[in-house]
Design a protein around this motif. Structure first.
Motif, PDB file in Angstrom:
ATOM      1  N   UNK A  53     -14.610  -7.865  -6.259  1.00  0.00           N
ATOM      2  CA  UNK A  53     -15.691  -8.024  -7.179  1.00  0.00           C
ATOM      3  C   UNK A  53     -16.119  -9.191  -6.898  1.00  0.00           C
ATOM      4  N   UNK A  54     -17.567  -9.460  -6.770  1.00  0.00           N
ATOM      5  CA  UNK A  54     -18.061 -10.722  -6.451  1.00  0.00           C
ATOM      6  C   UNK A  54     -18.957 -11.387  -7.521  1.00  0.00           C
ATOM      7  N   UNK A  55     -19.379 -10.478  -8.490  1.00  0.00           N
ATOM      8  CA  UNK A  55     -20.502 -10.983  -9.433  1.00  0.00           C
ATOM      9  C   UNK A  55     -20.033 -10.739 -10.817  1.00  0.00           C
ATOM     10  N   UNK A  56     -20.337 -12.043 -11.446  1.00  0.00           N
ATOM     11  CA  UNK A  56     -19.847 -12.027 -12.972  1.00  0.00           C
ATOM     12  C   UNK A  56     -21.027 -12.569 -13.719  1.00  0.00           C
ATOM     13  N   UNK A  57     -21.130 -11.801 -14.826  1.00  0.00           N
ATOM     14  CA  UNK A  57     -22.578 -12.564 -15.800  1.00  0.00           C
ATOM     15  C   UNK A  57     -21.960 -12.965 -17.121  1.00  0.00           C
ATOM     16  N   UNK A  58     -22.733 -14.221 -17.463  1.00  0.00           N
ATOM     17  CA  UNK A  58     -22.222 -14.948 -18.652  1.00  0.00           C
ATOM     18  C   UNK A  58     -23.144 -14.969 -19.703  1.00  0.00           C
ATOM     19  N   UNK A  59     -22.775 -15.146 -20.866  1.00  0.00           N
ATOM     20  CA  UNK A  59     -23.704 -15.576 -22.092  1.00  0.00           C
ATOM     21  C   UNK A  59     -23.624 -16.684 -22.520  1.00  0.00           C
ATOM     22  N   UNK A  60     -24.760 -17.741 -23.006  1.00  0.00           N
ATOM     23  CA  UNK A  60     -24.701 -18.792 -23.377  1.00  0.00           C
ATOM     24  C   UNK A  60     -24.214 -18.967 -24.935  1.00  0.00           C
ATOM     25  N   UNK A  61     -22.939 -18.382 -25.074  1.00  0.00           N
ATOM     26  CA  UNK A  61     -22.403 -18.295 -26.548  1.00  0.00           C
ATOM     27  C   UNK A  61     -21.078 -19.016 -26.606  1.00  0.00           C
ATOM     28  N   UNK A  62     -20.878 -19.855 -27.681  1.00  0.00           N
ATOM     29  CA  UNK A  62     -19.619 -20.477 -27.785  1.00  0.00           C
ATOM     30  C   UNK A  62     -19.267 -21.219 -26.662  1.00  0.00           C
ATOM     31  N   UNK A  63     -17.835 -21.299 -26.362  1.00  0.00           N
ATOM     32  CA  UNK A  63     -17.433 -21.943 -25.412  1.00  0.00           C
ATOM     33  C   UNK A  63     -17.074 -21.239 -24.123  1.00  0.00           C
ATOM     34  N   UNK A  64     -17.563 -19.815 -23.962  1.00  0.00           N
ATOM     35  CA  UNK A  64     -17.063 -18.881 -23.097  1.00  0.00           C
ATOM     36  C   UNK A  64     -17.407 -19.403 -21.598  1.00  0.00           C
ATOM     37  N   UNK A  65     -18.471 -20.278 -21.478  1.00  0.00           N
ATOM     38  CA  UNK A  65     -18.755 -20.401 -19.985  1.00  0.00           C
ATOM     39  C   UNK A  65     -17.826 -21.671 -19.470  1.00  0.00           C
ATOM     40  N   UNK A  66     -17.446 -22.504 -20.506  1.00  0.00           N
ATOM     41  CA  UNK A  66     -16.557 -23.473 -20.007  1.00  0.00           C
ATOM     42  C   UNK A  66     -15.159 -22.851 -19.898  1.00  0.00           C
ATOM     43  N   UNK A  67     -14.814 -21.892 -20.628  1.00  0.00           N
ATOM     44  CA  UNK A  67     -13.484 -21.345 -20.444  1.00  0.00           C
ATOM     45  C   UNK A  67     -13.431 -20.663 -19.184  1.00  0.00           C
ATOM     46  N   UNK A 123     -25.816 -24.338 -18.854  1.00  0.00           N
ATOM     47  CA  UNK A 123     -24.799 -23.411 -18.449  1.00  0.00           C
ATOM     48  C   UNK A 123     -24.241 -23.585 -17.034  1.00  0.00           C
ATOM     49  N   UNK A 124     -24.994 -24.170 -16.050  1.00  0.00           N
ATOM     50  CA  UNK A 124     -24.614 -24.514 -14.564  1.00  0.00           C
ATOM     51  C   UNK A 124     -23.354 -25.651 -15.139  1.00  0.00           C
ATOM     52  N   UNK A 125     -23.760 -26.415 -15.740  1.00  0.00           N
ATOM     53  CA  UNK A 125     -22.795 -27.549 -15.836  1.00  0.00           C
ATOM     54  C   UNK A 125     -21.434 -27.072 -16.281  1.00  0.00           C
ATOM     55  N   UNK A 126     -21.462 -26.272 -17.514  1.00  0.00           N
ATOM     56  CA  UNK A 126     -20.302 -25.887 -17.952  1.00  0.00           C
ATOM     57  C   UNK A 126     -19.498 -24.903 -16.928  1.00  0.00           C
ATOM     58  N   UNK A 127     -20.215 -24.114 -16.347  1.00  0.00           N
ATOM     59  CA  UNK A 127     -19.483 -23.339 -15.385  1.00  0.00           C
ATOM     60  C   UNK A 127     -19.065 -23.938 -14.151  1.00  0.00           C
TER      61      UNK A 127
END
Length: 308
Positions: free
Chosen positions: A51-65, A99-103
């Motif tokens: 699997x190569x694709x991941x979808x994120x949401x700008x909610x809480x601290x999920x992106x940093x996690x 979001x990119x920074x957090x990721x």
């Protein structure tokens, strides 16, 4: 138009990763460490499975996690979802960059408009131009739009010419395929991301879980599941097989979106998507948009936990 018919089945999957909350008994640093370890295992399982694709949401601290749990080097192409249009173009752009920074990413794969209705009116055009500018600066490779069938995805695509359009399709709600929406999008050469492929859990719900459903619907779903059992198919395998068939002939970069919360769910997903595709008359399962919640692309993050 090109298709990815030679790619392995898992390459068509996109994951909406929702980190599982720690159990009540595991709180503080112990609970956080357990959560991060579980997420790292989930992502490694996905990477190992192709699997190569991941979808994120700008909610809480999920992106940093997520960033803290990436395998190294990360094999993933990451899609970022925008904020609500009410936040305004400036804040939406700033949050996409954030979001990119957090990721921990220099650039993303797709910047996905959270709701096609956010692009209505003059304000919508201004927002879209702002997102196009982010793509032109190289921060995102593609721009996409999440739509419902009621939003007329074909017309939305003609107006904005996105690189990707997300819309709902599943074994219980085949309207996008039956009514020619997918074929029209294929002619336009736009990549498609199919959401709600698990029918938002309806395929897996027991009668005691279908709160508010009519007795007729409970009987209907029981009969459809029995038909799958007679064909020696579990519901997840059937759901992914139908959605995978629906991607045939679609543009490169098209995918199926599924939500996972654990490595166990990811393994179940990989086993189902890699199973041989059955030769089945899918039309007998089509209920259109009649059954509750099956046609809402905004529910793309509905989980598969009940099936894993």
């Amino acid at each position: 138009m090109s298709s990815e018919i030679s790619a392995p089945p898992a390459a068509h999957l996109a994951l909406a990763v929702v980190p599982a909350a720690p159990r009540e008994a595991a709180v503080g640093a112990v609970g956080t460490a357990s959560r991060e370890a579980g997420l790292a295992q989930l992502l490694q399982t996905a990477a190992d499975g192709g699997i190569r694709r991941i979808l994120t949401r700008p909610e809480g601290d999920d992106e940093r996690t997520l960033c803290q749990a990436w395998p190294f080097p990360s094999p993933f192409q990451v899609s970022v979802t925008t904020l609500d249009a009410a936040e305004g173009p400036d804040r939406i752009e700033a949050r996409a960059r954030r979001s990119l920074e957090r990721l921990g990413l220099p650039r993303g794969d797709v910047l996905l408009v959270r709701d096609g209705r956010d692009l209505a009116g003059a304000e919508g055009r201004a927002l879209w131009e702002r997102l196009v500018a982010l793509k032109d600066r190289g921060l995102f490779r593609r721009i996409g739009i999440r739509t419902r069938l009621e939003d007329s995805p074909v017309l939305v695509t003609r107006r904005f010419q996105p690189d990707l359009i997300q819309l709902p399709l599943n074994i219980l709600d085949q309207r996008a395929r039956r009514d020619g929406v997918l074929s029209a999008l294929a002619e336009q050469g736009v990549a498609v991301q199919l959401a709600s492929v698990m029918a938002n859990g309806l395929l897996f719900a027991g009668s005691d879980e279908m709160v508010g459903a009519s007795a007729a619907d409970v009987v209907l779903l029981s009969r459809l599941r029995r038909r799958l059992a007679e064909a020696r198919l579990d519901p997840m395998q059937a759901a992914l097989a139908y959605a995978g068939d629906s991607l045939t002939g679609m543009a490169e970069g098209s995918s199926l979106l599924a939500c996972v919360t654990s490595a166990a769910e990811t393994r179940a997903l990989l086993a189902a998507v890699n199973a041989p595709r059955p030769d089945l008359d899918w039309t007998v399962f089509d209920q259109g948009g009649r059954l509750a919640a099956t046609g809402d692309a905004a529910a793309a993050f509905s989980g598969i936990s009940s099936a894993a």
